[in-house]
Design a protein around this motif. Sequence first.
Motif, PDB file in Angstrom:
ATOM      1  N   CYS A 288       0.877  -1.145   0.178  1.00  0.00           N
ATOM      2  CA  CYS A 288       0.123   0.011   0.007  1.00  0.00           C
ATOM      3  C   CYS A 288       0.825   1.093  -0.126  1.00  0.00           C
ATOM      4  CB  CYS A 288      -0.923  -0.101   1.288  1.00  0.00           C
ATOM      5  SG  CYS A 288      -1.972  -1.447   1.326  1.00  0.00           S
TER       6      CYS A 288
ATOM      7  N   TYR B 269       0.681  -0.743  -5.149  1.00  0.00           N
ATOM      8  CA  TYR B 269      -0.273  -1.725  -5.258  1.00  0.00           C
ATOM      9  C   TYR B 269      -0.742  -2.563  -6.395  1.00  0.00           C
ATOM     10  CZ  TYR B 269      -3.941   2.127  -5.746  1.00  0.00           C
ATOM     11  OH  TYR B 269      -4.610   3.311  -6.196  1.00  0.00           O
TER      12      TYR B 269
ATOM     13  N   GLN C  51      -3.284  -6.663  -2.695  1.00  0.00           N
ATOM     14  CA  GLN C  51      -3.759  -5.591  -1.962  1.00  0.00           C
ATOM     15  C   GLN C  51      -5.503  -5.378  -2.228  1.00  0.00           C
ATOM     16  OE1 GLN C  51      -1.263  -4.519   0.050  1.00  0.00           O
ATOM     17  NE2 GLN C  51      -0.006  -5.882  -1.262  1.00  0.00           N
TER      18      GLN C  51
END
Length: 215
Positions: free
Chosen positions: A100, A121, A173
């Motif tokens: 992230c 991501y 993610q």
Amino acid sequence: MRTRTTIATAAVAAIASLGVAGTATAGHDENPSAAVGTYAYPLAPVQAGTVDNSQGQGSTRVTALPNGKVQVQVRASGLAPHLPHAMHLHGVDGARDQGCPGPAAGGGDGIVTVLEGAPFYGGILASLTTTGDTTAASALDLDRYPVADAGGRLSYTRTFTNDLAWANADSVQVVVHGIDINGSGSYDFGAGPSSLTPAVPLEATIPALCGGIAN
Ligand SMILES: [Cu+2]
């Protein structure tokens, strides 16, 4: 209820280091199939606290099932009420080290856009829609994403077939998009257009929450 869940060794280590429970123990998980792997993460704000209305929170769980399906669960709060929130599984097919973005990814204007977040991501492996298609083609189909309630809470669970999501379930993610920065009650162009297309407000696509294996 007895759960029979296995987790890849690497995932165990990564999850344990974060103090996050990695096993599927939620009572509402009624799928009778044993999981191939299940991965649970906290969802944290992508934006700095200086971006108004951006500090939500939540949790997510991605489970690869032996029948080739993927179950994704998202619980979030602090989101823009009454508005749909695009949500995706982000990553790079076959790659394992995505993560992230932190607020610093926002650069000079202090806002992390979709394009600024993507190097962290990855692209869209699956769209967490409520019905129909789950491919990247549905990325911005806001009429098929979950809507936060009056308190800004969102609850999502869907089991679907998506080969990219299944193959990369251990490394994706989970990103929840949409921030009503100016608190107008809708996604408007007050903060400008999306980094993806001038036809859509930045507020509708801006990443709000993110969580995953690398975080
Ligand atoms: Cu996304």
